[in-house]
Design a protein around this motif. Structure first.
Motif, mmCIF file in Angstrom:
data_model
loop_
_atom_site.group_PDB
_atom_site.id
_atom_site.type_symbol
_atom_site.label_atom_id
_atom_site.label_comp_id
_atom_site.label_asym_id
_atom_site.label_seq_id
_atom_site.Cartn_x
_atom_site.Cartn_y
_atom_site.Cartn_z
ATOM 1 N N UNK A 174 0.831 -1.186 0.000
ATOM 2 C CA UNK A 174 0.000 0.000 0.000
ATOM 3 C C UNK A 174 0.880 1.256 0.000
ATOM 4 N N UNK A 175 1.895 1.230 0.860
ATOM 5 C CA UNK A 175 2.848 2.342 0.972
ATOM 6 C C UNK A 175 3.559 2.557 -0.376
ATOM 7 N N UNK A 176 3.945 1.446 -0.990
ATOM 8 C CA UNK A 176 4.627 1.488 -2.292
ATOM 9 C C UNK A 176 3.696 2.101 -3.349
ATOM 10 N N UNK A 177 2.427 1.714 -3.302
ATOM 11 C CA UNK A 177 1.453 2.245 -4.265
ATOM 12 C C UNK A 177 1.191 3.734 -4.024
ATOM 13 N N UNK A 178 1.214 4.149 -2.756
ATOM 14 C CA UNK A 178 1.036 5.573 -2.447
ATOM 15 C C UNK A 178 2.149 6.383 -3.097
ATOM 16 N N UNK A 179 3.377 5.887 -2.932
ATOM 17 C CA UNK A 179 4.524 6.622 -3.501
ATOM 18 C C UNK A 179 4.412 6.675 -5.021
ATOM 19 N N UNK A 180 4.007 5.548 -5.592
ATOM 20 C CA UNK A 180 3.839 5.459 -7.046
ATOM 21 C C UNK A 180 2.837 6.515 -7.531
ATOM 22 N N UNK A 181 1.727 6.602 -6.825
ATOM 23 C CA UNK A 181 0.664 7.528 -7.218
ATOM 24 C C UNK A 181 1.108 8.987 -7.021
#
Ligand SMILES: Nc1ncnc2c1ncn2[C@@H]1O[C@H](COP(=O)(O)OP(=O)(O)OP(=O)(O)O)[C@@H](O)[C@H]1O
Ligand SMILES: [Mg+2]
Length: 263
Positions: A174-181
Motif C-alpha cells: 500500500x505504501x509502495x502504491x502511495x509513492x507510485x501515485x
C-alpha cells in the motif's frame, strides 16, 4: 477555472434516492479523496463521473462540456474489484489497455514495440516486471490490483477514478502504491478522484477530502433520503473545511487559522 463541475446531482434507483443535491467543483490536477459510510453512494458517484450512468437530475461537465452518456478515454477507472483481462499476460494487459485508447483499438509494428517497451517500464515501476509473462490468475490479489492501476494509467487518462484501489493490499504494498501515485501526480496534471475507507490515506494523498453522508434521516425508513457532500476539507491546509461560499477575490481567508491558534 475548474475542470469538473458537478451541479445539483440527484441519483435514484427506482423509488430509492441514493444521492441528492451533490455539488462539486474540481480544478485540473486536483486530487479529491472521497469518504463515507458503506452504501452511501460513493461508487455510484464515480460511475456518474465516468459517464457510465446518467443522473436522475443535475449535470456534470468536463471542461465546460456536458457528459455525453458514454464513457470515453479521457477518464480511466480502477474498480473496487479487480478488472484485468484474464486471457492476456500481465504485459499484454497493459499493451491492450493502451491499444484500446487509440482510435483503431490496435497497435502495429514499431508502435506496438514502443507500447511493449512502455508496458515493461510501467511493470518495472510497480514491481511486476518479474511476472510480465504470467497470466493474472497466477498473481496475488494485491498484484492484480497493481496491474489494474497500471492498466488504467496506460491510456493516460486526464481524469483517474479510483474506487478503493488499495483496500486489498498489505501495508507495505500500500505504501509502495502511495509513492507510485504521488510520483505520478508530480509528473502529470492528472485529476484524481479516489474513494477510500481509510481516513489517513484520504488525507495523505488528497488535496481535498470530501465526505458523503445523509443530512436527513427517517428512523422509520432509513432509505428515505440520499447522501450529499457534507464536508469538503482542504487536506493541504491542515484539514480546514472549505468555505461554503468562497470569496471570489482569490485572496486568503482573513479568519485566523484554527490550528495555528491552538498551537
Ligand atoms: N444499479 C443499481 N441498481 C439499484 N441499486 C443500486 C445500483 N447500484 C447501487 N445501488 C445501491 O445504491 C446504494 C449505493 O451503492 P454504492 O455502491 O454507490 O455505495 P458505496 O458508497 O460505494 O458503498 P461501499 O463503501 O460499500 O462500496 C447501495 O444501497 C446499492 O445497493
Ligand atoms: Mg463502493
Amino acid at each position: 477555472m475548474s475542470l469538473v463541475e458537478v451541479r445539483d446531482i440527484f441519483q435514484s434507483y427506482g423509488q430509492r434516492p441514493i444521492l441528492e443535491r451533490v455539488n462539486l467543483s474540481v480544478a485540473e490536477g486536483e486530487f479529491v479523496s472521497i469518504v463515507g459510510a458503506s452504501g452511501c453512494g460513493k461508487s455510484t458517484f464515480l460511475r456518474l463521473l465516468l459517464d457510465q450512468e446518467r443522473p436522475t437530475r443535475g449535470e456534470i461537465t468536463v471542461d465546460g462540456e456536458p457528459l455525453k452518456g458514454e464513457p470515453d478515454r479521457t477518464r480511466g477507472i480502477v474498480f473496487q474489484r479487480y478488472s484485468v483481462f484474464p486471457h492476456l499476460t500481465v504485459r499484454d494487459n497493459i499493451v491492450a489497455a493502451e491499444a484500446l485508447s487509440r482510435p483503431l483499438g490496435r497497435l502495429f509494428g514499431g508502435v506496438k514495440r514502443a507500447a511493449c517497451a512502455r508496458a515493461e517500464a510501467a511493470l518495472e515501476r510497480i514491481g511486476l516486471a518479474h511476472v510480465a509473462q504470467q497470466y493474472p490468475s497466477a498473481l496475488s490479489g494485491g498484484m492484480q490490483q497493481r496491474l489494474a492501476i497500471a492498466q488504467a494509467l496506460a491510456a493516460k487518462p486526464r481524469i483517474l477514478l479510483l474506487d478503493e484501489p488499495f483496500g486489498a493490499l498489505d501495508p507495505g504494498t500500500r505504501e509502495q502504491m502511495h509513492r507510485f501515485l504521488l510520483d505520478l501526480r508530480a509528473e502529470t496534471k492528472m485529476t484524481v478522484f479516489m474513494v477510500t475507507h481509510d481516513l489517513p490515506e484520504a488525507f495523505k494523498l488528497g488535496d481535498r477530502v470530501v465526505v458523503f453522508d445523509k443530512t436527513r434521516w427517517d428512523p422509520h425508513d432509513p432509505a428515505a433520503y440520499g447522501a450529499t457532500i457534507t464536508y469538503d476539507f482542504d487536506a493541504r491546509n491542515g484539514g480546514i473545511p472549505y468555505q461554503l461560499n468562497e470569496d471570489q477575490d482569490g485572496l486568503p481567508d482573513p479568519a485566523p487559522h484554527p490550528v495555528a491558534e491552538a498551537g
